[in-house]
Design a protein around this motif. Structure first.
Motif, PDB file in Angstrom:
ATOM      1  N   PRO A 137       0.788  -1.229   0.000  1.00 47.55           N
ATOM      2  CA  PRO A 137       0.000   0.000   0.000  1.00 47.55           C
ATOM      3  C   PRO A 137       0.828   1.292   0.000  1.00 47.55           C
ATOM      4  O   PRO A 137       0.258   2.362  -0.026  1.00 47.55           O
ATOM      5  CB  PRO A 137      -0.773  -0.110   1.312  1.00 47.55           C
ATOM      6  N   TRP A 138       2.150   1.180   0.033  1.00 47.60           N
ATOM      7  CA  TRP A 138       2.975   2.369   0.239  1.00 47.60           C
ATOM      8  C   TRP A 138       3.099   3.169  -1.047  1.00 47.60           C
ATOM      9  O   TRP A 138       3.278   2.619  -2.129  1.00 47.60           O
ATOM     10  CB  TRP A 138       4.350   1.976   0.779  1.00 47.60           C
ATOM     11  N   SER A 139       3.044   4.473  -0.937  1.00 47.00           N
ATOM     12  CA  SER A 139       2.992   5.340  -2.110  1.00 47.00           C
ATOM     13  C   SER A 139       4.294   5.372  -2.887  1.00 47.00           C
ATOM     14  O   SER A 139       4.291   5.593  -4.103  1.00 47.00           O
ATOM     15  CB  SER A 139       2.631   6.763  -1.679  1.00 47.00           C
ATOM     16  N   PHE A 140       5.422   5.164  -2.216  1.00 45.09           N
ATOM     17  CA  PHE A 140       6.715   5.394  -2.855  1.00 45.09           C
ATOM     18  C   PHE A 140       7.580   4.135  -2.946  1.00 45.09           C
ATOM     19  O   PHE A 140       8.784   4.227  -3.203  1.00 45.09           O
ATOM     20  CB  PHE A 140       7.477   6.509  -2.140  1.00 45.09           C
ATOM     21  N   TYR A 141       6.970   2.978  -2.741  1.00 39.53           N
ATOM     22  CA  TYR A 141       7.690   1.715  -2.934  1.00 39.53           C
ATOM     23  C   TYR A 141       7.339   1.164  -4.313  1.00 39.53           C
ATOM     24  O   TYR A 141       6.180   1.224  -4.741  1.00 39.53           O
ATOM     25  CB  TYR A 141       7.321   0.700  -1.858  1.00 39.53           C
ATOM     26  N   TRP A 142       8.363   0.616  -4.970  1.00 40.43           N
ATOM     27  CA  TRP A 142       8.167   0.041  -6.288  1.00 40.43           C
ATOM     28  C   TRP A 142       8.679  -1.390  -6.273  1.00 40.43           C
ATOM     29  O   TRP A 142       9.548  -1.747  -5.478  1.00 40.43           O
ATOM     30  CB  TRP A 142       8.922   0.856  -7.341  1.00 40.43           C
TER      31      TRP A 142
END
Length: 306
Positions: free
Chosen positions: A290-295
């Motif tokens: 759910p994290w916005s800045f993890y890819w």
């Protein structure tokens, strides 16, 4: 004031302490102040667990039937007393919600049954636990720093069956050096989740070189960059730790991690940075919910593709 429609004793308190006449007279920042924390939001400074559980609840509500099946195959998830919610009669925590999404991403693009896996920096072992519970993994090798390796060994010893545990091999980082045990092995899949960004660039490069010569696939899940928004955590561990964090990893650009376009743009650098070699093909990439800045990205070596 009307006795029927007047303030309750609770709101008498709030009107005297937080939603005061003086406070409501200033619109400049009331939405991020005590005023709004009583009108629309729970105060994020003291409600971290409430927000974590809300996020877990929301993520659980969106799980597919296949991912519920993956989750339910993972026994003993309650070991360690995680912050859990209950959904559809099942106790669920954030760690294993992420784990099943990661398993789904990997297994949809490569064969895991019969695979030999290397995980670099396994934390306490939840990814190993999830994969061994859902696939007939041939061997699972973990390489990590001493204290983390001890935790993973203890945790996996508590949650896995004897048959599963017999497939897990624990390696100190010295075994990744030239002449070490890991140099004698071949892996179908190498995994790194959320630790390349905390290593020195030279260490990450050394691991990518190891992967390039000893693995057929790489799954990586890490931040796309760094952030300096003090409102997120108040730099609670101190400025010295912040400065140390800014110097680790391959991707050290400061990014607005809650700007989807900025994150998506930086994800292109992520893909290039973690490609183990020029002949490695990108099979898939996506934001790591759910994290916005993890890819996350899955690569395959040129040799494996032939």
């Amino acid at each position: 004031m009307s006795q029927t429609y007047g303030r309750s004793p609770l709101w008498e308190l709030y009107n005297n302490t937080q939603v005061t006449r003086e406070a409501v007279g200033d619109l400049s920042n009331f939405k991020s102040s005590e005023v709004n924390y009583k009108l629309a939001l729970w105060d994020p400074r003291v409600n971290g667990v409430r927000y974590l559980k809300t996020l877990a609840f929301t993520l659980a509500a969106g799980l597919s039937p296949a991912n519920w099946a993956r989750l339910r195959r993972i026994a003993n998830r309650e070991v360690g007393d995680p912050f859990s919610i209950t959904y559809d009669g099942e106790a669920v925590c954030m760690d294993y919600l992420q784990a099943v999404l990661e398993v789904e991403f990997i297994e949809s693009r490569m064969t895991l049954d019969g695979a030999s896996i290397l995980e670099i920096g396994a934390g306490y072992g939840r990814t190993c636990h999830a994969l061994l519970s859902n696939h007939e993994i041939a061997a699972y090798h973990i390489v990590d720093l001493e204290n983390s390796l001890d935790l993973a060994s203890r945790y996996l010893g508590a949650v896995l069956t004897d048959e599963q545990l017999a497939k897990v091999h624990f390696h100190g980082v010295d075994q990744a050096e030239a002449g070490g045990a890991l140099r004698e092995l071949r892996f179908d899949l190498a995994i790194n989740i959320d630790s390349f960004a905390e290593m020195t660039p030279d260490t990450v490069g050394a691991y990518l070189d190891l992967i390039a010569t000893h693995a057929d696939h790489l799954y990586v899940n890490n931040p796309v960059g760094k952030y300096l928004d003090k409102s997120l955590d108040g730099h609670s561990q101190g400025d010295a730790v912040v400065q140390l964090a800014l110097r680790t990893g391959l991707l050290r650009d400061i990014v607005d991690i809650f700007d989807d376009r900025a994150v998506a743009a930086q994800s292109r650098r992520f893909i290039d940075a973690y490609r183990p070699g020029r002949d490695w093909a990108l099979l898939a990439d996506a934001r790591a919910v759910p994290w916005s800045f993890y890819w996350q990205a899955l690569y395959r070596s040129g040799a494996a593709g032939r």
